[in-house]
Scaffold this motif. Structure first.
Motif, PDB file in Angstrom:
ATOM      1  N   ASP A 183       0.836  -1.204   0.000  1.00  7.35           N
ATOM      2  CA  ASP A 183       0.000   0.000   0.000  1.00  7.35           C
ATOM      3  C   ASP A 183       0.869   1.250   0.000  1.00  7.35           C
ATOM      4  OD1 ASP A 183      -2.404  -1.474   0.077  1.00  7.35           O
ATOM      5  OD2 ASP A 183      -2.228  -1.714   2.251  1.00  7.35           O
ATOM      6  N   VAL A 184       1.888   1.264   0.854  1.00  2.00           N
ATOM      7  CA  VAL A 184       2.811   2.395   0.884  1.00  2.00           C
ATOM      8  C   VAL A 184       3.596   2.472  -0.421  1.00  2.00           C
ATOM      9  CG1 VAL A 184       4.828   3.382   2.050  1.00  2.00           C
ATOM     10  CG2 VAL A 184       3.006   2.327   3.396  1.00  2.00           C
ATOM     11  N   ARG A 185       3.942   1.295  -0.973  1.00  2.80           N
ATOM     12  CA  ARG A 185       4.706   1.259  -2.219  1.00  2.80           C
ATOM     13  C   ARG A 185       3.911   1.902  -3.360  1.00  2.80           C
ATOM     14  NH1 ARG A 185       6.183  -3.710  -1.919  1.00  2.80           N
ATOM     15  NH2 ARG A 185       4.539  -4.638  -3.198  1.00  2.80           N
ATOM     16  N   ASP A 186       2.614   1.594  -3.460  1.00  3.83           N
ATOM     17  CA  ASP A 186       1.777   2.207  -4.496  1.00  3.83           C
ATOM     18  C   ASP A 186       1.691   3.721  -4.303  1.00  3.83           C
ATOM     19  OD1 ASP A 186       1.300  -0.184  -5.742  1.00  3.83           O
ATOM     20  OD2 ASP A 186      -0.645  -0.527  -4.763  1.00  3.83           O
ATOM     21  N   PHE A 187       1.553   4.132  -3.054  1.00  3.24           N
ATOM     22  CA  PHE A 187       1.468   5.560  -2.722  1.00  3.24           C
ATOM     23  C   PHE A 187       2.730   6.285  -3.177  1.00  3.24           C
ATOM     24  CE2 PHE A 187       1.915   9.240  -0.017  1.00  3.24           C
ATOM     25  CZ  PHE A 187       0.636   9.717   0.160  1.00  3.24           C
ATOM     26  N   VAL A 188       3.894   5.714  -2.838  1.00  2.00           N
ATOM     27  CA  VAL A 188       5.171   6.327  -3.182  1.00  2.00           C
ATOM     28  C   VAL A 188       5.393   6.329  -4.693  1.00  2.00           C
ATOM     29  CG1 VAL A 188       7.686   6.072  -2.982  1.00  2.00           C
ATOM     30  CG2 VAL A 188       6.234   5.811  -0.959  1.00  2.00           C
ATOM     31  N   GLU A 189       5.043   5.232  -5.359  1.00  2.00           N
ATOM     32  CA  GLU A 189       5.251   5.156  -6.807  1.00  2.00           C
ATOM     33  C   GLU A 189       4.394   6.175  -7.543  1.00  2.00           C
ATOM     34  OE1 GLU A 189       5.250   1.950 -10.523  1.00  2.00           O
ATOM     35  OE2 GLU A 189       4.584   1.313  -8.515  1.00  2.00           O
ATOM     36  N   TRP A 190       3.170   6.390  -7.068  1.00  2.00           N
ATOM     37  CA  TRP A 190       2.298   7.388  -7.697  1.00  2.00           C
ATOM     38  C   TRP A 190       2.941   8.771  -7.617  1.00  2.00           C
ATOM     39  CZ3 TRP A 190      -2.369   6.634 -10.208  1.00  2.00           C
ATOM     40  CH2 TRP A 190      -3.065   7.797 -10.556  1.00  2.00           C
ATOM     41  N   GLY A 191       3.503   9.099  -6.468  1.00  2.00           N
ATOM     42  CA  GLY A 191       4.183  10.387  -6.328  1.00  2.00           C
ATOM     43  C   GLY A 191       5.410  10.487  -7.214  1.00  2.00           C
ATOM     44  N   GLY A 192       6.107   9.346  -7.407  1.00  2.00           N
ATOM     45  CA  GLY A 192       7.292   9.350  -8.246  1.00  2.00           C
ATOM     46  C   GLY A 192       6.995   9.573  -9.718  1.00  2.00           C
ATOM     47  N   TRP A 193       5.795   9.180 -10.156  1.00  2.00           N
ATOM     48  CA  TRP A 193       5.420   9.385 -11.557  1.00  2.00           C
ATOM     49  C   TRP A 193       4.763  10.733 -11.809  1.00  2.00           C
ATOM     50  CZ3 TRP A 193       7.459   6.804 -15.297  1.00  2.00           C
ATOM     51  CH2 TRP A 193       7.814   5.465 -15.145  1.00  2.00           C
ATOM     52  N   THR A 194       3.930  11.201 -10.879  1.00  2.00           N
ATOM     53  CA  THR A 194       3.121  12.406 -11.123  1.00  2.00           C
ATOM     54  C   THR A 194       3.694  13.675 -10.515  1.00  2.00           C
ATOM     55  OG1 THR A 194       1.790  12.074  -9.118  1.00  2.00           O
ATOM     56  CG2 THR A 194       1.037  10.992 -11.143  1.00  2.00           C
ATOM     57  N   THR A 239      -1.579   1.115 -14.387  1.00  2.00           N
ATOM     58  CA  THR A 239      -1.167  -0.122 -13.717  1.00  2.00           C
ATOM     59  C   THR A 239      -1.382  -0.012 -12.213  1.00  2.00           C
ATOM     60  OG1 THR A 239       0.494  -0.541 -15.432  1.00  2.00           O
ATOM     61  CG2 THR A 239       0.749  -1.718 -13.352  1.00  2.00           C
ATOM     62  N   ILE A 240      -1.031   1.161 -11.654  1.00  2.00           N
ATOM     63  CA  ILE A 240      -1.232   1.375 -10.211  1.00  2.00           C
ATOM     64  C   ILE A 240      -2.715   1.369  -9.885  1.00  2.00           C
ATOM     65  CG2 ILE A 240      -0.894   2.986  -8.300  1.00  2.00           C
ATOM     66  CD1 ILE A 240       1.629   3.991  -9.724  1.00  2.00           C
ATOM     67  N   VAL A 241      -3.524   2.013 -10.727  1.00  2.00           N
ATOM     68  CA  VAL A 241      -4.972   2.046 -10.494  1.00  2.00           C
ATOM     69  C   VAL A 241      -5.545   0.639 -10.501  1.00  2.00           C
ATOM     70  CG1 VAL A 241      -7.189   2.746 -11.498  1.00  2.00           C
ATOM     71  CG2 VAL A 241      -5.316   4.387 -11.346  1.00  2.00           C
ATOM     72  N   GLU A 242      -5.083  -0.204 -11.422  1.00  2.00           N
ATOM     73  CA  GLU A 242      -5.568  -1.586 -11.471  1.00  2.00           C
ATOM     74  C   GLU A 242      -5.197  -2.344 -10.202  1.00  2.00           C
ATOM     75  OE1 GLU A 242      -5.773  -2.873 -16.132  1.00  2.00           O
ATOM     76  OE2 GLU A 242      -3.778  -2.814 -15.208  1.00  2.00           O
ATOM     77  N   ARG A 243      -3.992  -2.092  -9.684  1.00  2.00           N
ATOM     78  CA  ARG A 243      -3.611  -2.742  -8.417  1.00  2.00           C
ATOM     79  C   ARG A 243      -4.475  -2.246  -7.277  1.00  2.00           C
ATOM     80  NH1 ARG A 243       2.017  -2.004  -9.928  1.00  2.00           N
ATOM     81  NH2 ARG A 243       2.191  -0.307  -8.402  1.00  2.00           N
ATOM     82  N   ARG A 244      -4.767  -0.952  -7.264  1.00  2.00           N
ATOM     83  CA  ARG A 244      -5.598  -0.406  -6.192  1.00  2.00           C
ATOM     84  C   ARG A 244      -7.031  -0.924  -6.284  1.00  2.00           C
ATOM     85  NH1 ARG A 244      -2.678  -0.225  -2.592  1.00  2.00           N
ATOM     86  NH2 ARG A 244      -4.404   0.684  -1.420  1.00  2.00           N
ATOM     87  N   LEU A 245      -7.495  -1.177  -7.516  1.00  2.00           N
ATOM     88  CA  LEU A 245      -8.839  -1.749  -7.680  1.00  2.00           C
ATOM     89  C   LEU A 245      -8.925  -3.120  -7.024  1.00  2.00           C
ATOM     90  CD1 LEU A 245      -9.753  -0.785 -11.364  1.00  2.00           C
ATOM     91  CD2 LEU A 245     -11.069  -0.219  -9.307  1.00  2.00           C
ATOM     92  N   ALA A 246      -7.824  -3.881  -7.089  1.00  2.00           N
ATOM     93  CA  ALA A 246      -7.797  -5.202  -6.463  1.00  2.00           C
ATOM     94  C   ALA A 246      -7.857  -5.096  -4.942  1.00  2.00           C
ATOM     95  CB  ALA A 246      -6.538  -5.957  -6.884  1.00  2.00           C
ATOM     96  N   HIS A 247      -7.434  -3.944  -4.399  1.00  2.00           N
ATOM     97  CA  HIS A 247      -7.453  -3.724  -2.949  1.00  2.00           C
ATOM     98  C   HIS A 247      -8.671  -2.904  -2.501  1.00  2.00           C
ATOM     99  CE1 HIS A 247      -3.232  -4.835  -3.531  1.00  2.00           C
ATOM    100  NE2 HIS A 247      -3.181  -5.095  -2.240  1.00  2.00           N
ATOM    101  N   ARG A 248      -9.549  -2.613  -3.454  1.00  2.00           N
ATOM    102  CA  ARG A 248     -10.700  -1.774  -3.114  1.00  2.00           C
ATOM    103  C   ARG A 248     -11.638  -2.525  -2.181  1.00  2.00           C
ATOM    104  NH1 ARG A 248     -14.505   1.413  -7.577  1.00  2.00           N
ATOM    105  NH2 ARG A 248     -15.626   2.729  -6.060  1.00  2.00           N
TER     106      ARG A 248
END
Length: 352
Positions: A183-194, A239-248
């Motif tokens: 969860d933290v990894r997705d959060f950090v990666e989103w910031g790294g891209w945007t 790709t991140i959004v799809e991973r987050r959908l799996a955790h929704r």
């Protein structure tokens, strides 16, 4: 003899007083003179102030800085920014709150700043206090009726606190691999891209995500600048959004959430310890902070040829000057520039 609307004079124990009306209120005030000629001139000056809208009644002239700070806190609280300012203003109250607002001098402000520096406060912290004091005066001057006639000169300290930390694409990959919590990894990666601010990412909800159009419509209330923006969800973002959908989870509106103390659906709040541990595990240089990802994303976008105006819309920057502070030029950039210049000059010499 002055007209009724202009006010009139009367004498008490040798001192001349003025009596007049302001906004329907009857006011009596000392003109602080025993000379009638001087008193008449001061009465005329009061009339001109009323006509120009710059007159302040005796009560307003005795207004303390403390009361201006109270008004500022109310103003900020209505806009959801009062909690942080309250603690910052505590030191301002202790140093300057007792002073009559219209009598605050620049010298007193500078003495307060010197005292704060002597106490070990950072220049940026001192500037934050001075900025709030300045904001309180400007707000008071815009009031109807105005509470102060003029805003005193409140100089700020010169601060060179722009960070120079950034991460390359490979370093970001190593950092992400060292983060154990997905969860933290997705959060950090989103910031790294945007390059979005952590506070904005933290407030992203599924209501802002259009899965069919593959866009993120950031709500203005979640943006620091209070201006919404649209980000296309392509490539790694999708790709991140799809991973987050799996955790929704049902009943959890947040896109990025984590389990904290056994409770599901908690916002990704303080992750600095996990980030620092990952920096060490990945073998990155010391001192890298989460906010360095914002600088890294902006730098990578510009180096990839993304137009600056488009990069600013993605990251949420409003001014080019602020954006340029993040668009860091490092040694490799300078080396590349020199190499390109040398190649150009060499090519130009080879032409007949």
């Amino acid at each position: 003899m002055a007209a009724y609307g202009d006010g009139w004079l009367f004498e008490r124990r040798g001192v001349w007083y003025a009596e007049h009306y302001h906004r329907g209120q009857r006011i009596r005030e000392s003109l602080k003179t025993t000379d009638r000629t001087v008193a008449e001139k001061r009465l005329t000056a009061l009339r001109r102030q009323r006509e120009r809208g710059t007159y302040q009644d005796p009560m307003a002239r005795r207004l303390a800085v403390d009361e201006l700070l109270d008004d500022l806190l109310v103003h900020l609280s209505v806009r959801g920014a009062g909690s942080k300012a309250k603690s910052t203003l505590r030191a301002v109250r202790e140093e300057l709150g007792f002073i009559v607002a219209r009598e605050l001098e620049t010298a007193a402000v500078e003495r307060a700043a010197k005292a704060w520096l002597k106490d070990g406060k950072a220049p940026a912290t001192v500037n934050r206090r001075l900025e709030l004091l300045r904001q309180a005066y400007r707000l008071a001057a815009r009031r109807t009726p105005p509470k102060v006639a003029a805003v005193p000169h409140i100089p700020l300290l010169k601060v060179q606190n722009a960070r120079q930390g950034f991460l390359s694409g490979q370093e970001i990959e190593r950092l992400l691999a060292a983060l154990p919590n997905e969860d933290v990894r997705d959060f950090v990666e989103w910031g790294g891209w945007t390059g979005m601010r952590p506070g904005e990412i933290r407030q992203m909800t599924w209501a802002m995500v259009d899965l069919q159009a593959k866009t993120l419509n950031l709500d203005p209330r979640a943006a620091k600048t209070r201006k919404g923006r649209v980000i296309a969800l392509e490539g790694p973002l999708w790709t991140i959004v799809e991973r987050r959908l799996a955790h929704r989870r049902l009943g959890i509106p947040l896109v990025f959430h984590r389990e904290a103390k056994g409770n599901l659906g908690q916002p990704v709040q303080d992750y600095r310890k996990a980030f620092a541990s990952a920096v060490k595990t990945a073998g990155l240089r010391r001192g890298i902070l989460p906010y360095d990802l914002r600088r890294s994303a902006l730098r990578n976008m510009v180096r990839a040829g993304v137009d600056v105006s488009v990069a600013m819309k993605i990251s949420g920057h409003r001014t080019r000057s602020t954006f340029d502070r993040y668009n860091i030029v490092d040694e490799e950039d300078i080396r590349a520039a020199v190499t390109k210049t040398a190649a150009f000059v060499k090519g130009a010499k080879a032409k007949p």
